[in-house]
Write a protein that holds these residues in place. Structure first.
Motif, PDB file in Angstrom:
ATOM      1  N   SER A 207       0.840  -1.196   0.000  1.00  0.00           N
ATOM      2  CA  SER A 207       0.000   0.000   0.000  1.00  0.00           C
ATOM      3  C   SER A 207       0.876   1.248   0.000  1.00  0.00           C
ATOM      4  N   SER A 208       1.283   1.675  -1.167  1.00  0.00           N
ATOM      5  CA  SER A 208       2.105   2.868  -1.302  1.00  0.00           C
ATOM      6  C   SER A 208       1.232   4.103  -1.137  1.00  0.00           C
ATOM      7  N   GLU A 209       1.888   5.263  -1.137  1.00  0.00           N
ATOM      8  CA  GLU A 209       1.127   6.505  -1.037  1.00  0.00           C
ATOM      9  C   GLU A 209       0.183   6.650  -2.220  1.00  0.00           C
ATOM     10  N   SER A 210       0.642   6.252  -3.403  1.00  0.00           N
ATOM     11  CA  SER A 210      -0.199   6.310  -4.594  1.00  0.00           C
ATOM     12  C   SER A 210      -1.432   5.422  -4.433  1.00  0.00           C
ATOM     13  N   SER A 211      -1.239   4.217  -3.882  1.00  0.00           N
ATOM     14  CA  SER A 211      -2.360   3.306  -3.681  1.00  0.00           C
ATOM     15  C   SER A 211      -3.371   3.884  -2.704  1.00  0.00           C
ATOM     16  N   LEU A 212      -2.880   4.505  -1.633  1.00  0.00           N
ATOM     17  CA  LEU A 212      -3.788   5.085  -0.643  1.00  0.00           C
ATOM     18  C   LEU A 212      -4.626   6.202  -1.259  1.00  0.00           C
ATOM     19  N   ILE A 213      -4.004   7.011  -2.122  1.00  0.00           N
ATOM     20  CA  ILE A 213      -4.763   8.054  -2.818  1.00  0.00           C
ATOM     21  C   ILE A 213      -5.805   7.410  -3.735  1.00  0.00           C
ATOM     22  N   GLY A 214      -5.409   6.323  -4.390  1.00  0.00           N
ATOM     23  CA  GLY A 214      -6.343   5.596  -5.246  1.00  0.00           C
ATOM     24  C   GLY A 214      -7.515   5.037  -4.462  1.00  0.00           C
ATOM     25  N   TYR A 215      -7.254   4.537  -3.264  1.00  0.00           N
ATOM     26  CA  TYR A 215      -8.336   4.038  -2.414  1.00  0.00           C
ATOM     27  C   TYR A 215      -9.290   5.182  -2.054  1.00  0.00           C
ATOM     28  N   GLY A 216      -8.726   6.365  -1.822  1.00  0.00           N
ATOM     29  CA  GLY A 216      -9.568   7.525  -1.516  1.00  0.00           C
ATOM     30  C   GLY A 216     -10.479   7.875  -2.672  1.00  0.00           C
ATOM     31  N   PHE A 217      -9.949   7.837  -3.895  1.00  0.00           N
ATOM     32  CA  PHE A 217     -10.786   8.108  -5.074  1.00  0.00           C
ATOM     33  C   PHE A 217     -11.851   7.026  -5.240  1.00  0.00           C
ATOM     34  N   ALA A 218     -11.497   5.778  -4.971  1.00  0.00           N
ATOM     35  CA  ALA A 218     -12.478   4.692  -5.066  1.00  0.00           C
ATOM     36  C   ALA A 218     -13.610   4.893  -4.062  1.00  0.00           C
ATOM     37  N   ALA A 219     -13.260   5.344  -2.844  1.00  0.00           N
ATOM     38  CA  ALA A 219     -14.283   5.620  -1.829  1.00  0.00           C
ATOM     39  C   ALA A 219     -15.171   6.790  -2.256  1.00  0.00           C
ATOM     40  N   LEU A 220     -14.563   7.813  -2.879  1.00  0.00           N
ATOM     41  CA  LEU A 220     -15.340   8.951  -3.385  1.00  0.00           C
ATOM     42  C   LEU A 220     -16.305   8.495  -4.475  1.00  0.00           C
ATOM     43  N   ALA A 221     -15.847   7.584  -5.339  1.00  0.00           N
ATOM     44  CA  ALA A 221     -16.729   7.039  -6.376  1.00  0.00           C
ATOM     45  C   ALA A 221     -17.909   6.310  -5.745  1.00  0.00           C
ATOM     46  N   ALA A 222     -17.660   5.585  -4.662  1.00  0.00           N
ATOM     47  CA  ALA A 222     -18.736   4.871  -3.972  1.00  0.00           C
ATOM     48  C   ALA A 222     -19.784   5.838  -3.436  1.00  0.00           C
ATOM     49  N   VAL A 223     -19.334   6.941  -2.849  1.00  0.00           N
ATOM     50  CA  VAL A 223     -20.262   7.948  -2.323  1.00  0.00           C
ATOM     51  C   VAL A 223     -21.096   8.545  -3.459  1.00  0.00           C
ATOM     52  N   CYS A 224     -20.437   8.859  -4.578  1.00  0.00           N
ATOM     53  CA  CYS A 224     -21.151   9.451  -5.721  1.00  0.00           C
ATOM     54  C   CYS A 224     -22.188   8.481  -6.290  1.00  0.00           C
ATOM     55  N   TRP A 225     -21.832   7.186  -6.404  1.00  0.00           N
ATOM     56  CA  TRP A 225     -22.779   6.207  -6.932  1.00  0.00           C
ATOM     57  C   TRP A 225     -23.967   6.033  -6.001  1.00  0.00           C
ATOM     58  N   ALA A 226     -23.728   6.057  -4.686  1.00  0.00           N
ATOM     59  CA  ALA A 226     -24.828   5.921  -3.724  1.00  0.00           C
ATOM     60  C   ALA A 226     -25.798   7.096  -3.843  1.00  0.00           C
ATOM     61  N   LEU A 227     -25.260   8.318  -3.923  1.00  0.00           N
ATOM     62  CA  LEU A 227     -26.101   9.500  -4.079  1.00  0.00           C
ATOM     63  C   LEU A 227     -26.835   9.484  -5.418  1.00  0.00           C
ATOM     64  N   TYR A 228     -26.137   9.042  -6.468  1.00  0.00           N
ATOM     65  CA  TYR A 228     -26.740   8.959  -7.796  1.00  0.00           C
ATOM     66  C   TYR A 228     -27.928   7.990  -7.780  1.00  0.00           C
ATOM     67  N   SER A 229     -27.752   6.809  -7.174  1.00  0.00           N
ATOM     68  CA  SER A 229     -28.817   5.808  -7.149  1.00  0.00           C
ATOM     69  C   SER A 229     -30.015   6.307  -6.347  1.00  0.00           C
ATOM     70  N   TRP A 230     -29.727   6.966  -5.220  1.00  0.00           N
ATOM     71  CA  TRP A 230     -30.843   7.485  -4.423  1.00  0.00           C
ATOM     72  C   TRP A 230     -31.608   8.552  -5.210  1.00  0.00           C
ATOM     73  N   LEU A 231     -30.899   9.423  -5.885  1.00  0.00           N
ATOM     74  CA  LEU A 231     -31.549  10.486  -6.647  1.00  0.00           C
ATOM     75  C   LEU A 231     -32.353   9.914  -7.804  1.00  0.00           C
ATOM     76  N   CYS A 232     -31.817   8.863  -8.451  1.00  0.00           N
ATOM     77  CA  CYS A 232     -32.551   8.207  -9.538  1.00  0.00           C
ATOM     78  C   CYS A 232     -33.877   7.652  -9.028  1.00  0.00           C
ATOM     79  N   GLN A 233     -33.833   7.062  -7.837  1.00  0.00           N
ATOM     80  CA  GLN A 233     -35.043   6.471  -7.268  1.00  0.00           C
ATOM     81  C   GLN A 233     -36.029   7.542  -6.801  1.00  0.00           C
TER      82      GLN A 233
END
Length: 291
Positions: free
Chosen positions: A150-176
């Motif tokens: 888990s390099s610094e680059s990987s940790l930043i990547g994990y942060g972006f992946a978590a941000l994508a998860a938040v965006c998809w959750a909000l997107y799905s709720w708004l769609c519904q």
């Protein structure tokens, strides 16, 4: 007759959700094939392809009768969430191991459940909180440092992946939650998201954009047509016609299928953490959706 109609709708919603799940599962594998293009241009290109893929489903559906709040949600909120989700997803896939980033991104169903309960009932059930903790423990297992993996680059990547998860959750709720079906509007929503993503990349372009090779071009086109085109329409239909708890639970299989595709293609190494993390994420999501 009415019962038969409801039963048909239920089966159709499950079938549509399964189509979306399989297409989303292929996204990490296709994005690995599209590494010849930087994440933001790739996101803009795939969203444009998605807009073209859903164009045959487009028809004029007036939204002028909606309140200003809903019109802003549809024409501004959804494109921005789509831009955030897709761009963060590709950034996470580039900076962190693809299978790990995909698994973290697909913690979004449990976030969707928590958000829906909070906004609908003003509270969150204990079973859902427990499920979220289990799912997030699986994501944390992937992010735990191990032998310098888990390099610094990987940790930043994990942060972006978590941000994508938040965006998809909000997107799905708004769609519904939107009072109109989004399928006829999807081409325009995706097109706006593509323009926003391309505009965000312009300051970093430094006056030139390299043309992608054929493999990258075909992979990007496939992502746009499938995971970010047909799958998004299918998911909207599934949410509209089926039960959110049932449809949401089907999305829990995405990280497992995505990781399996990557391992089978030889693009990811199967170590002891990935299956355990996958089991925790899926088990947590199932726990969160229990009645």
């Amino acid at each position: 007759m009415h019962q038969i109609h409801l039963l048909t709708q239920r089966y159709f919603s499950v079938a549509a959700a399964l189509v979306a799940v399989v297409l989303w599962s292929a996204a990490p594998l296709l994005s690995e094939q599209a590494r010849g293009l930087a994440p933001l241009p790739l996101a803009a290109f795939t969203l444009l392809a998605g807009a073209l893929a859903t164009l045959p489903l487009s028809r004029r559906q007036p939204t002028g009768h909606l309140s200003l709040r809903w019109r802003l949600a549809i024409w501004m909120g959804l494109p921005l969430l789509t831009t955030g989700a897709v761009s963060s997803y590709f950034l996470g896939m580039r900076l962190a191991p693809a299978s790990d980033a995909a698994l973290i991104t697909y913690t979004w169903p449990v976030l969707f459940i928590l958000l829906s309960q909070w906004l609908t009932f003003g509270r969150v059930r204990f079973a859902s909180v427990l499920g979220a903790l289990i799912a997030f423990a699986g994501a944390a297992l992937l992010m735990a440092p191990e032998a310098g993996r888990s390099s610094e680059s990987s940790l930043i990547g994990y942060g972006f992946a978590a941000l994508a998860a938040v965006c998809w959750a909000l997107y799905s709720w708004l769609c519904q939650a939107t009072p109109v079906t989004l399928t006829p509007l999807m081409p325009r929503i995706l097109l706006i998201a593509s323009v926003v993503t391309a505009a965000a990349f312009v300051p970093f372009a430094e006056g030139h954009i390299a043309l992608p090779d054929n493999t990258t071009l075909l992979a990007g086109l496939a992502i746009g047509l499938g995971p970010f085109g047909i799958a998004m329409v299918a998911w909207d239909k599934a949410l509209r016609l089926g039960k959110a708890s049932v449809i949401g639970s089907l999305a829990y299989g995405v990280p497992v299928l995505a990781a399996a595709f990557l391992v089978l293609a030889g693009m990811s190494v199967l170590d002891w953490r990935l299956p355990i993390a996958g089991a925790l994420v899926v088990g947590g999501c199932l726990q969160a959706s229990r009645r």
